[in-house]
Design an enzyme around this catalytic site. Structure first.
Site, PDB file in Angstrom:
ATOM      1  N   TYR A 142       0.815  -1.212   0.000  1.00  0.00           N
ATOM      2  CA  TYR A 142       0.000   0.000   0.000  1.00  0.00           C
ATOM      3  C   TYR A 142       0.852   1.266   0.000  1.00  0.00           C
ATOM      4  O   TYR A 142       0.351   2.367  -0.196  1.00  0.00           O
ATOM      5  CB  TYR A 142      -0.949   0.025   1.209  1.00  0.00           C
ATOM      6  CG  TYR A 142      -2.024  -1.046   1.161  1.00  0.00           C
ATOM      7  CD1 TYR A 142      -2.380  -1.670  -0.033  1.00  0.00           C
ATOM      8  CD2 TYR A 142      -2.687  -1.442   2.313  1.00  0.00           C
ATOM      9  CE1 TYR A 142      -3.351  -2.649  -0.076  1.00  0.00           C
ATOM     10  CE2 TYR A 142      -3.670  -2.421   2.283  1.00  0.00           C
ATOM     11  CZ  TYR A 142      -3.995  -3.018   1.086  1.00  0.00           C
ATOM     12  OH  TYR A 142      -4.970  -3.985   1.053  1.00  0.00           O
ATOM     13  N   ASP A 225      -2.637 -17.936   1.679  1.00  0.00           N
ATOM     14  CA  ASP A 225      -3.857 -18.502   1.077  1.00  0.00           C
ATOM     15  C   ASP A 225      -4.315 -19.731   1.864  1.00  0.00           C
ATOM     16  O   ASP A 225      -5.507 -19.911   2.144  1.00  0.00           O
ATOM     17  CB  ASP A 225      -3.655 -18.827  -0.407  1.00  0.00           C
ATOM     18  CG  ASP A 225      -2.411 -19.660  -0.680  1.00  0.00           C
ATOM     19  OD1 ASP A 225      -1.508 -19.699   0.182  1.00  0.00           O
ATOM     20  OD2 ASP A 225      -2.330 -20.284  -1.754  1.00  0.00           O
ATOM     21  N   ASP A 249      -4.992  -7.168   5.806  1.00  0.00           N
ATOM     22  CA  ASP A 249      -6.226  -6.461   5.494  1.00  0.00           C
ATOM     23  C   ASP A 249      -7.339  -7.488   5.241  1.00  0.00           C
ATOM     24  O   ASP A 249      -8.439  -7.417   5.802  1.00  0.00           O
ATOM     25  CB  ASP A 249      -5.977  -5.607   4.238  1.00  0.00           C
ATOM     26  CG  ASP A 249      -7.034  -4.550   4.036  1.00  0.00           C
ATOM     27  OD1 ASP A 249      -7.954  -4.469   4.859  1.00  0.00           O
ATOM     28  OD2 ASP A 249      -6.945  -3.809   3.041  1.00  0.00           O
ATOM     29  N   ASP A 253     -10.332  -9.061   8.122  1.00  0.00           N
ATOM     30  CA  ASP A 253     -11.764  -8.919   7.819  1.00  0.00           C
ATOM     31  C   ASP A 253     -12.445 -10.280   7.854  1.00  0.00           C
ATOM     32  O   ASP A 253     -13.547 -10.433   8.390  1.00  0.00           O
ATOM     33  CB  ASP A 253     -11.970  -8.292   6.438  1.00  0.00           C
ATOM     34  CG  ASP A 253     -12.075  -6.781   6.515  1.00  0.00           C
ATOM     35  OD1 ASP A 253     -11.700  -6.224   7.563  1.00  0.00           O
ATOM     36  OD2 ASP A 253     -12.526  -6.158   5.543  1.00  0.00           O
TER      37      ASP A 253
END
Ligand code: NAD
Length: 368
Positions: A142, A225, A249, A253
Site C-alpha cells: 500500500y 492462502d 487487510d 476482515d
C-alpha cells in the site's frame, strides 16, 4: 505520579454517541477501581473540518503524540463525500496513524457465546473463538514505490510495489511475540514465501527474531492462502497471527466476520514504546460512522467499549481490569440485552445505545 492520559476523538456520525458510553465506563474505573485517567477530548474528521477547515489540526496532532493513548470513534459521512481528497475526514485518521507511526494493527476475533448463532459459520466452529491478528500497517504494497498507472507501448500498466525492510518486519514480529506472551504463547506467521521474495525475507526475519529473542513462544509459518482456508475450516487452531499489510487487510476482515456483528469489533494500532515504556497507541472500533443510523440511538457501543478494554490491557498493563470489562460485556449479552444490530426481525424491542452502556455499567457494578 501523574495520572495516565487519554485523548478522546469522537469524530462523526455514531462516533460521539458510542464514545459518550465509553466515557461513562472510563469514569466507572476511576470511581471504583482507582484507575483515574486525565481525559481530554477534541475534534477529528468531518467535525474538525466543520470547525477548522481541516480534518485534524496541528494542535490535536501534537496532543495525540503526547498522551498515553488515543481513543477514536469514527470519521466520515455523506456530507463530506465531495470534499477534496486532501481534507476528507479519513485524512485525519490516516495522519494520526502515519505521524504516530502505528505499525502494528491488532484485530481480535473473539466470539461471545451468546452471539455464536450470529456467525455465518457453524456454532461449534466459532463458539469460544479468541484469536488476534497482528497486521503490519505502515509499509508493504500500500506504500511501496514505484506505484501508479503508466503507459507501456499501446497499453496502460497498473503498478504497485511490495517492499519490506528487515527492521519493518522485525518490529511487527516483536509486537506479535510480546502479545503472544500475554495470551497462549503461540504465533503463526503468514506470507507467500513460495512465490514472493518479500515473503522469503518475512519468513527469515520472523524466524531470526523468534530464535534470538522469543524461543519460549511457539512459532509456525503458513502461506497466506492456506491461512485463509484454515481460518474458515478450524479457526480455533490459532492464537496470534502476524502478517503483512495486504494479507492482514483481508485475513483480519475474514476473521472478524467469523464472530458476527460489526458493532462488536474493537481494534488497536500500536507503535514504538514512548519514554514511559508504553507504546504509542490508538484504539478504535472497526466500524465506521454508520450515517444510516446516526442520531437514532441504535448504535451498538460495545466495539468502542471493548476498544477501551484493549487500551487497559495493552497501554496500561491492566489485564485483569480489561478482563473485568470484557466479562461485563459478555454478561450483558448473556442476559439477552441486545442493540438492533444483534437482533433478528421479531426478536422484540432493542436496547438503545445509552441502555446498552447502562447495562455494561450495571454488570461492572455486579463484578465488584
Ligand atoms: P459503517 O461501518 O459505518 O456501516 C456499515 C453498516 O454497519 C451500516 O449499516 C451501519 O449502520 C452498521 N453499523 C456500523 N457500526 C455499527 C454499530 N456500532 N452499531 C450498529 N450498527 C452499526 O461502514 P460504511 O457504511 O461503509 O461507512 C460509513 C462511513 O464511515 C463512510 O464515510 C466511511 O468512509 C466511514 N468509515 C470510517 C471508518 C473509521 O472511522 N475507521 C471505518 C469504515 C468506514
Amino acid at each position: 505520579m501523574s495520572n495516565p492520559s487519554l485523548l478522546i476523538l469522537p469524530g462523526d456520525g455514531i462516533g460521539p454517541e458510542v464514545m459518550a458510553e465509553v466515557r461513562k465506563v472510563i469514569d466507572w474505573f476511576g470511581a471504583n477501581r482507582g484507575l483515574t485517567f486525565d481525559v481530554s477530548e477534541d475534534l477529528v474528521g468531518g467535525a474538525a473540518y466543520d470547525a477548522h477547515g481541516t480534518p485534524l489540526t496541528d494542535e490535536t496532532m501534537a496532543k495525540a503524540q503526547q498522551v498515553d493513548a488515543v481513543l477514536l470513534g469514527a470519521v466520515g459521512g455523506p456530507k463530506y463525500d465531495k470534499l477534496d481528497f486532501s481534507v476528507k475526514p479519513e485524512r485525519g485518521l490516516l495522519r494520526l496513524r502515519k505521524e504516530m507511526d502505528l505499525y502494528a494493527n491488532l484485530r481480535p476475533a473473539q466470539c461471545f457465546d451468546a452471539l455464536a448463532d450470529f456467525s455465518s459459520m457453524k456454532k461449534e466452529i466459532v463458539s469460544g473463538l479468541d484469536i488476534m491478528i497482528v497486521r503490519e500497517l505502515t509499509s508493504g504494497i500500500y506504500f511501496g514505490e514505484p506505484r501508479g498507472v503508466f503507459k507501456d507501448g499501446n497499453e496502460r500498466v497498473g503498478l504497485n510495489t511490495q517492499r519490506y525492510t528487515e527492521s519493518e518486519i522485525a518490529r511487527v514480529a516483536r509486537s506479535a511475540f510480546e502479545l503472544a506472551r500475554k495470551r497462549s504463547n503461540k504465533v503463526c506467521s503468514m506470507e507467500k514465501a513460495n512465490v514472493m521474495e518479500s515473503g522469503v525475507l518475512w519468513r527469515d526475519v520472523v524466524t531470526e527474531i523468534h530464535d534470538a529473542e522469543y524461543p519460549d513462544v511457539e512459532l509456525s509459518h503458513m502461506y497466506a492462502d492456506a491461512g485463509a482456508m484454515q481460518l474458515t475450516r478450524w479457526p480455533k487452531q490459532f492464537d496470534v497471527i502476524v502478517t503483512d499489510n495486504l494479507f492482514g487487510d483481508m485475513l483480519s476482515d475474514l476473521a472478524a466476520m467469523l464472530t458476527g456483528s460489526l458493532g462488536m469489533l474493537p481494534s488497536a494500532s500500536l507503535g514504538s514504546p514512548m519514554e514511559n515504556g508504553r507504546p504509542k497507541a490508538l484504539y478504535e472500533p472497526v466500524h465506521g460512522s454508520a450515517p444510516d443510523i446516526a442520531g437514532t440511538g441504535k448504535a451498538n457501543p460495545c466495539a468502542s467499549i471493548l476498544s477501551f478494554a484493549m487500551a487497559l490491557r495493552y497501554s496500561f498493563d491492566q489485564g485483569d481490569e480489561a478482563t473485568r470489562l470484557e466479562q461485563a460485556v459478555e454478561k450483558v449479552l448473556a442476559d439477552g440485552v441486545r442493540t438492533a444490530d444483534l437482533m433478528q426481525a421479531g426478536d422484540g424491542t432493542p436496547a438503545t445505545t445509552v441502555e446498552m452502556g447502562q447495562a455494561v455499567i450495571a454488570a461492572l457494578d455486579a463484578s465488584l
